[in-house]
Design a protein around this motif. Structure first.
Motif, PDB file in Angstrom:
ATOM      1  N   VAL A  27       2.504  20.035  -5.329  1.00  0.00           N
ATOM      2  CA  VAL A  27       3.643  19.299  -4.774  1.00  0.00           C
ATOM      3  C   VAL A  27       3.106  18.033  -4.134  1.00  0.00           C
ATOM      4  CG1 VAL A  27       5.585  19.372  -3.175  1.00  0.00           C
ATOM      5  CG2 VAL A  27       4.862  21.455  -4.328  1.00  0.00           C
ATOM      6  N   GLU A  28       3.766  16.901  -4.356  1.00  0.00           N
ATOM      7  CA  GLU A  28       3.300  15.625  -3.833  1.00  0.00           C
ATOM      8  C   GLU A  28       4.364  14.987  -2.954  1.00  0.00           C
ATOM      9  OE1 GLU A  28       1.648  11.255  -5.410  1.00  0.00           O
ATOM     10  OE2 GLU A  28       2.440  12.740  -6.829  1.00  0.00           O
ATOM     11  N   PHE A  29       3.908  14.479  -1.802  1.00  0.00           N
ATOM     12  CA  PHE A  29       4.760  13.710  -0.902  1.00  0.00           C
ATOM     13  C   PHE A  29       4.079  12.358  -0.686  1.00  0.00           C
ATOM     14  CE2 PHE A  29       5.105  18.178   0.181  1.00  0.00           C
ATOM     15  CZ  PHE A  29       6.476  18.387   0.140  1.00  0.00           C
ATOM     16  N   GLY A  30       4.832  11.286  -0.844  1.00  0.00           N
ATOM     17  CA  GLY A  30       4.236   9.963  -0.701  1.00  0.00           C
ATOM     18  C   GLY A  30       5.161   8.982  -0.046  1.00  0.00           C
ATOM     19  N   ALA A  31       4.572   7.894   0.429  1.00  0.00           N
ATOM     20  CA  ALA A  31       5.351   6.821   1.044  1.00  0.00           C
ATOM     21  C   ALA A  31       4.583   5.525   0.877  1.00  0.00           C
ATOM     22  CB  ALA A  31       5.599   7.107   2.518  1.00  0.00           C
ATOM     23  N   GLY A  32       5.355   4.406   0.788  1.00  0.00           N
ATOM     24  CA  GLY A  32       4.735   3.103   0.640  1.00  0.00           C
ATOM     25  C   GLY A  32       5.633   2.012   1.140  1.00  0.00           C
TER      26      GLY A  32
ATOM     27  N   GLY B 299       0.819  -1.205   0.000  1.00  0.00           N
ATOM     28  CA  GLY B 299       0.000   0.000   0.000  1.00  0.00           C
ATOM     29  C   GLY B 299       0.848   1.248   0.000  1.00  0.00           C
ATOM     30  N   ASN B 300       0.219   2.380  -0.229  1.00  0.00           N
ATOM     31  CA  ASN B 300       0.933   3.665  -0.194  1.00  0.00           C
ATOM     32  C   ASN B 300      -0.036   4.766   0.192  1.00  0.00           C
ATOM     33  OD1 ASN B 300      -0.112   5.124  -2.749  1.00  0.00           O
ATOM     34  ND2 ASN B 300       0.490   3.100  -3.522  1.00  0.00           N
ATOM     35  N   ILE B 301       0.512   5.877   0.614  1.00  0.00           N
ATOM     36  CA  ILE B 301      -0.262   7.051   0.982  1.00  0.00           C
ATOM     37  C   ILE B 301       0.454   8.281   0.450  1.00  0.00           C
ATOM     38  CG2 ILE B 301       0.897   7.311   3.235  1.00  0.00           C
ATOM     39  CD1 ILE B 301      -1.831   8.241   4.332  1.00  0.00           C
ATOM     40  N   SER B 302      -0.313   9.285   0.025  1.00  0.00           N
ATOM     41  CA  SER B 302       0.321  10.487  -0.528  1.00  0.00           C
ATOM     42  C   SER B 302      -0.468  11.716  -0.116  1.00  0.00           C
ATOM     43  CB  SER B 302       0.411  10.397  -2.058  1.00  0.00           C
ATOM     44  OG  SER B 302      -0.873  10.445  -2.634  1.00  0.00           O
ATOM     45  N   LEU B 303       0.240  12.831  -0.035  1.00  0.00           N
ATOM     46  CA  LEU B 303      -0.349  14.132   0.267  1.00  0.00           C
ATOM     47  C   LEU B 303       0.043  15.092  -0.847  1.00  0.00           C
ATOM     48  CD1 LEU B 303      -1.788  16.159   2.176  1.00  0.00           C
ATOM     49  CD2 LEU B 303       0.463  16.576   3.219  1.00  0.00           C
ATOM     50  N   VAL B 304      -0.978  15.725  -1.455  1.00  0.00           N
ATOM     51  CA  VAL B 304      -0.749  16.668  -2.543  1.00  0.00           C
ATOM     52  C   VAL B 304      -1.224  18.039  -2.106  1.00  0.00           C
ATOM     53  CG1 VAL B 304      -1.353  17.302  -4.914  1.00  0.00           C
ATOM     54  CG2 VAL B 304      -0.946  14.905  -4.337  1.00  0.00           C
ATOM     55  N   LEU B 305      -0.389  19.048  -2.301  1.00  0.00           N
ATOM     56  CA  LEU B 305      -0.749  20.435  -2.024  1.00  0.00           C
ATOM     57  C   LEU B 305      -0.839  21.157  -3.362  1.00  0.00           C
ATOM     58  CD1 LEU B 305       1.627  21.144   1.010  1.00  0.00           C
ATOM     59  CD2 LEU B 305      -0.793  20.532   1.068  1.00  0.00           C
ATOM     60  N   ARG B 306      -2.048  21.626  -3.691  1.00  0.00           N
ATOM     61  CA  ARG B 306      -2.275  22.278  -4.982  1.00  0.00           C
ATOM     62  C   ARG B 306      -2.570  23.754  -4.770  1.00  0.00           C
ATOM     63  NH1 ARG B 306      -6.971  19.709  -8.229  1.00  0.00           N
ATOM     64  NH2 ARG B 306      -5.402  18.064  -8.498  1.00  0.00           N
ATOM     65  N   ARG B 307      -1.969  24.567  -5.633  1.00  0.00           N
ATOM     66  CA  ARG B 307      -2.194  26.011  -5.555  1.00  0.00           C
ATOM     67  C   ARG B 307      -2.535  26.542  -6.940  1.00  0.00           C
ATOM     68  NH1 ARG B 307      -1.293  30.441  -2.426  1.00  0.00           N
ATOM     69  NH2 ARG B 307      -0.836  32.393  -3.506  1.00  0.00           N
ATOM     70  N   VAL B 308      -3.663  27.241  -7.046  1.00  0.00           N
ATOM     71  CA  VAL B 308      -4.047  27.894  -8.296  1.00  0.00           C
ATOM     72  C   VAL B 308      -3.354  29.245  -8.317  1.00  0.00           C
ATOM     73  CG1 VAL B 308      -5.946  28.772  -9.672  1.00  0.00           C
ATOM     74  CG2 VAL B 308      -6.268  26.706  -8.305  1.00  0.00           C
ATOM     75  N   THR B 309      -2.414  29.400  -9.240  1.00  0.00           N
ATOM     76  CA  THR B 309      -1.616  30.627  -9.286  1.00  0.00           C
ATOM     77  C   THR B 309      -2.318  31.752 -10.022  1.00  0.00           C
ATOM     78  OG1 THR B 309      -0.495  29.748 -11.248  1.00  0.00           O
ATOM     79  CG2 THR B 309       0.543  29.359  -9.097  1.00  0.00           C
ATOM     80  N   SER B 310      -3.111  31.404 -11.043  1.00  0.00           N
ATOM     81  CA  SER B 310      -3.833  32.410 -11.816  1.00  0.00           C
ATOM     82  C   SER B 310      -4.904  31.706 -12.627  1.00  0.00           C
ATOM     83  CB  SER B 310      -2.876  33.172 -12.752  1.00  0.00           C
ATOM     84  OG  SER B 310      -2.363  32.311 -13.753  1.00  0.00           O
ATOM     85  N   ALA B 311      -5.614  32.465 -13.454  1.00  0.00           N
ATOM     86  CA  ALA B 311      -6.627  31.862 -14.316  1.00  0.00           C
ATOM     87  C   ALA B 311      -5.984  30.987 -15.386  1.00  0.00           C
ATOM     88  CB  ALA B 311      -7.471  32.952 -14.974  1.00  0.00           C
ATOM     89  N   LYS B 312      -4.677  31.118 -15.560  1.00  0.00           N
ATOM     90  CA  LYS B 312      -3.988  30.374 -16.611  1.00  0.00           C
ATOM     91  C   LYS B 312      -3.307  29.110 -16.125  1.00  0.00           C
ATOM     92  CE  LYS B 312      -3.045  34.222 -19.769  1.00  0.00           C
ATOM     93  NZ  LYS B 312      -1.988  34.923 -20.538  1.00  0.00           N
TER      94      LYS B 312
END
Length: 559
Positions: free
Chosen positions: A211-216, A193-206
């Motif tokens: 960034v993803e951190f994971g471990a398994g 199995g594995n688990i991951s954490l993703v942090l998403r940022r909308v910088t603009s309309a374009k």
């Protein structure tokens, strides 16, 4: 939500239907209809105190409808928000001096803000459960292997692999979102199995980045970056890189996709993947209202292939789709065909038959329920056998038809009746008010109708003999259902002018003297009328435009 919307529709009068005008009606059309109704409902025309009181109420309602629709700004607000939008004190949402186009633009902006607020209140869970089934013993078994085994006369069906994944979103701000996901897999007794954490940022309309951190327990820690960017109005790209840490060292990987709109319905993609499995892929995807076509070509290690698929979308309420694809490469050739169909409001069921060399024959069953996906790949044979192909094709079809008739349709019918009962209970007070208004309007129309009939009879014009509005039961299979109709002969005759009756596309329940006798159910208008001494009859849908008289409505005297 649906019940709230329906309640709003009943509590708020449909001004267009009340005035019997199109939603695109001009000022002249509005004024002509308003004057006609004013002559009918003017309080000074009635001496009886009760009729005078009812006339005042209806006269004020007609006047209110005309005031709203004759003002461009108020009309634009009403078209978007309904009557409730007009009742906001000081109009706190948009300024009244704006043009209708500006009001609509402001509404769309506010709608986006509301969507963002709803998004922050949701975790948007998504999940996939996949269960692999080995059923090769059904079609390709060795009898001698089972002679000395207990129960050897029955074919063995085994679950040889399983995969479960789940993800949730946690909006942090309007532009930042955290996504937590995990998965478990097992195959032939081995798993991980594995688990991951993703942090998403909308910088603009374009664009946006994450960034993803994971471990398994099998591959070790993972670090990744992904960027999406609109390069032009017709072109965008995604770039993704990652590093997988394991006992064998660091394994870097990179994936880049460049996409471009070739026309309104066609997209072109170029993909480059570098890492343990490097490849170059190009594909063309054309998606229209009735079809979906994909062509892809990939050169890489270890897989190179060419693939073509086509999907036809039926324009029915069940959103039925049939599809087929061919994929050929160094691994062999695979032909797939199948279908999918919506079986309830939130569920879609699909089945696909896969025939390949050297893969054999497989049946893949997929059920999408809201944001959850249940996938069952069933491996039937390791070689191509006609019997396996036949049963893989006919079996799911027969099973679906039986379930549709014995389980799905009865369940949906019972659910619909239950929802309808709740809806009618919720809206009973609004329906009662509309019924009282309709009965009052009919009383006020009596004198006008008498004069109209006299004028029409003198010139052999249009006489409404009988008219009913509501739910009609004409199908023999639905004879157990009860018809729910009201007599609207007087209201329709009152709308006759110069031997003509014209009804717009708006729902007829809002016409003067009408009300909805069966909330939430399909309604029709049935009219029996006489024109130039000849009998005519017509049945019209609730929102269909109707023009009387017509030659096609004539009743043949011999029938």
């Amino acid at each position: 939500m649906a019940a709230a919307l329906e309640e709003d529709e009943v509590d708020n009068d449909d001004y267009y239907s009340l005035l019997n005008v199109r939603r695109e009606a001009t000022q002249e059309e509005l004024k002509a209809s308003y004057r006609r109704l004013c002559m009918l409902y003017h309080p000074d025309k009635h001496r009886d105190p009760e009729l005078k009181r009812q006339a005042e109420q209806l006269f004020n309602l007609v006047h209110q409808a005309y005031e709203v629709l004759s003002d461009p700004q108020s009309r634009a607000i009403y078209d978007i928000y309904g009557k409730r939008g007009l009742e906001v004190e000081g109009w706190e949402v948009v300024e009244r001096r704006r043009t209708p186009a500006e009001i609509r633009e402001e509404y769309e902006r506010l709608q986006r803000e509301r969507d963002e607020r709803r998004l922050q209140q949701r975790t948007n869970p998504k999940g996939v459960i996949s269960v692999g089934v080995d059923a090769t013993d059904l079609f390709d078994r060795y009898e001698e292997d089972y002679e000395d085994m207990p129960g050897g006369g029955f074919p063995r069906i085994e679950i040889n692999k399983m995969h479960i994944s789940q993800s949730i979103e946690a909006p942090l701000t309007s532009s930042n979102t955290a996504i937590l996901s995990g998965s478990l897999s097992t195959q032939n007794g081995n798993g991980g199995g594995n688990i991951s954490l993703v942090l998403r940022r909308v910088t603009s309309a374009k664009g946006w980045g994450e960034v993803e951190f994971g471990a398994g327990d099998t591959h070790g820690p993972l670090f990744g970056l992904k960027i999406f960017r609109n390069l032009t109005q017709r072109c965008f790209m995604t770039a993704q890189c990652g590093m997988q840490f394991s006992s064998r060292g660091v394994r870097p990987a990179m994936n880049t996709v460049l996409a471009r709109h070739l026309d309104k319905n066609t997209m072109g993609y170029l993909q480059w993947r570098w890492g343990t499995q490097s490849s170059m892929n190009t594909s063309i995807v054309r998606d229209t209202k009735s079809s979906h076509f994909t062509f892809a070509l990939q050169l890489g290690i270890p897989h190179s292939f060419v693939m073509m698929s086509y999907q036809y979308k039926f324009q029915d309420e069940d959103q039925t789709k049939i599809k087929g694809s061919v994929k050929s490469g160094f691994f062999g050739t695979v032909v797939e065909y199948g279908a999918e169909r919506k079986i309830s409001r939130h569920s879609v069921l699909g089945a696909t038959v896969s025939i390949g060399v050297p893969q054999g024959v497989s049946l893949k069953i997929k059920l999408n329920r809201a944001s959850q996906t249940y996938f069952f790949p069933i491996h039937l044979t390791d070689q191509i056998l006609p019997s396996a192909i036949f049963y893989a094709t006919a079996g799911p079809l027969v099973f679906y038809l039986a379930m549709q008739r014995l389980v799905i349709k009865p369940y949906l019918r019972a659910q619909k009746e239950q929802d309808l009962e709740k809806q009618q209970e919720t809206l009973s007070s609004g329906v009662a008010r509309k019924r009282q208004e309709a009965e009052a309007a009919v009383l006020l129309m009596q004198e006008s109708v008498r004069r109209i009939i006299e004028a029409e009879e003198s010139r052999m014009g249009l006489i409404i003999l009988n008219a009913w509005y509501g739910k009609f039961v004409t199908d023999n299979s639905r004879k157990h259902e009860r018809a729910k109709v009201i007599d609207v002969t007087v209201p329709l005759q009152c709308l006759v002018k110069d031997s003509k009756l014209i009804l717009t596309e708006a729902t007829k329940s809002g016409l003067p003297g009408f009300y909805d006798p069966c909330v939430g159910e399909e309604k029709s208008l049935k009219v029996l009328y006489q024109f130039r001494g000849v009998m005519h009859q017509v049945l019209s849908g609730d929102t269909e435009a109707l023009r009387i008289p017509k030659q096609s409505h004539r009743i043949d005297a011999d029938t």
